[in-house]
Design an enzyme around this catalytic site. Sequence first.
Site, PDB file in Angstrom:
ATOM      1  N   LYS A 179      17.298  88.925  52.085  1.00  0.00           N
ATOM      2  CA  LYS A 179      18.244  89.007  52.937  1.00  0.00           C
ATOM      3  C   LYS A 179      19.183  90.202  52.886  1.00  0.00           C
ATOM      4  O   LYS A 179      19.511  91.087  53.720  1.00  0.00           O
ATOM      5  CB  LYS A 179      19.474  87.857  52.907  1.00  0.00           C
ATOM      6  CG  LYS A 179      18.930  86.565  53.575  1.00  0.00           C
ATOM      7  CD  LYS A 179      19.673  85.325  53.287  1.00  0.00           C
ATOM      8  CE  LYS A 179      18.831  83.938  53.659  1.00  0.00           C
ATOM      9  NZ  LYS A 179      19.535  82.893  53.300  1.00  0.00           N
TER      10      LYS A 179
ATOM     11  N   GLN B 127      24.457  81.036  49.540  1.00  0.00           N
ATOM     12  CA  GLN B 127      23.252  80.649  49.414  1.00  0.00           C
ATOM     13  C   GLN B 127      23.261  79.356  48.867  1.00  0.00           C
ATOM     14  O   GLN B 127      23.704  78.925  48.030  1.00  0.00           O
ATOM     15  CB  GLN B 127      22.255  81.660  48.632  1.00  0.00           C
ATOM     16  CG  GLN B 127      20.802  81.344  48.546  1.00  0.00           C
ATOM     17  CD  GLN B 127      20.110  81.311  49.842  1.00  0.00           C
ATOM     18  OE1 GLN B 127      20.465  82.395  50.580  1.00  0.00           O
ATOM     19  NE2 GLN B 127      19.348  80.508  50.293  1.00  0.00           N
TER      20      GLN B 127
ATOM     21  N   ASP C  44      26.316  81.867  58.872  1.00  0.00           N
ATOM     22  CA  ASP C  44      25.289  80.766  58.740  1.00  0.00           C
ATOM     23  C   ASP C  44      25.590  79.869  60.014  1.00  0.00           C
ATOM     24  O   ASP C  44      25.041  78.712  60.042  1.00  0.00           O
ATOM     25  CB  ASP C  44      25.393  80.129  57.337  1.00  0.00           C
ATOM     26  CG  ASP C  44      24.001  80.802  56.575  1.00  0.00           C
ATOM     27  OD1 ASP C  44      23.054  81.292  57.159  1.00  0.00           O
ATOM     28  OD2 ASP C  44      23.986  80.438  55.228  1.00  0.00           O
TER      29      ASP C  44
END
Length: 286
Positions: free
Chosen positions: A53, A97, A120
């Site tokens: 990412k 994460q 997200d």
Amino acid sequence: MAQLIDGKAVAREIREQVRNEAAEFHARHGRAPGLATVLVGSDPASATYVRSKRRACAEVGIASFPFELPEETTMRELLGLVDELNRREDVHGILVQLPLPSHLSAQTVIAALDPRKDVDGLHPVNQGKLLQGVPGLRPCTPLGVMELLARTGVPLAGAPAVVVGRSTLVGKPTALLLLECHATVTLCHSRTRDLASVVRSAEVLVVAAGRPGLVRGDWVRTGAVVIDVGINRLPSGELIGDVDFHTASARAAWITPVPGGVGPMTVAMLLRNTVQAARWIVEGQA
Ligand code: NDP
């Protein structure tokens, strides 16, 4: 024989668009859109995902702010970092994460994010907006699924669509996005009775169960679009999806490969969400 939906190629195109949008944002506001990535602990798979990412950000002109915290980080310390990132003007997106080490609550950390920076799309405010069908940040993998479906040109309005898997991360939001496009959606899970016959009704099939080869070719309706979200590593090291690719591709009209289908789309949509978040924060709305 099904046509392949090439997720790698679509993801490349989206990254290119994001690169242009990030440059425009930079030109207008004197700074790049910024994404903070927070990795806690040393889970090798998480470390690999987060690094890819960060690399992807650099490639499209998104400023990347990496944070790596030790396994023994406390909830208080992690929430302290989230608070700092929520306040920073150069950070427009925050990605924590997952999974977190077991002593930390992902739900609490996500709820502490500024929803405008929740790239997200997992914060309750953004999930509520998805449920209400109003603009907000949507989860990346479901957005990737929808983008791949759009590329097939197959009309979703009125189509019978089946989603296998009801996770908060993939299945549920995908079902809601399909509903937003006026598909007639059935959401299946491990208690679904006679999964095969429900799957056979699908003109649009999205499978996100994490069960290698769960959906067999003879379950697939002739001419269906099949999006396989599953990523399963076999003991041999081979990656396979939740759909038996060879038998399913003999019946489907369109199908995603694994790897190279939904996988590359998730990161591309994260980049797109980051630029979207930066615009909404700096220019207003949503
Ligand atoms: P979860 O384990 O959170 O959810 C799996 C879902 O599948 C659950 O709702 C479960 O039902 C359902 N399920 C499990 N077994 C069956 C079965 N035999 N029949 C019907 N339903 C079943 O997984 P995720 O949603 O996080 O991920 C799903 C897959 O997608 C995984 O392979 C994961 O690696 C992959 N993935 C891929 C991404 C990408 O970028 N391509 C991103 C995220 C995930 P129940 O709720 O009843 O337990």
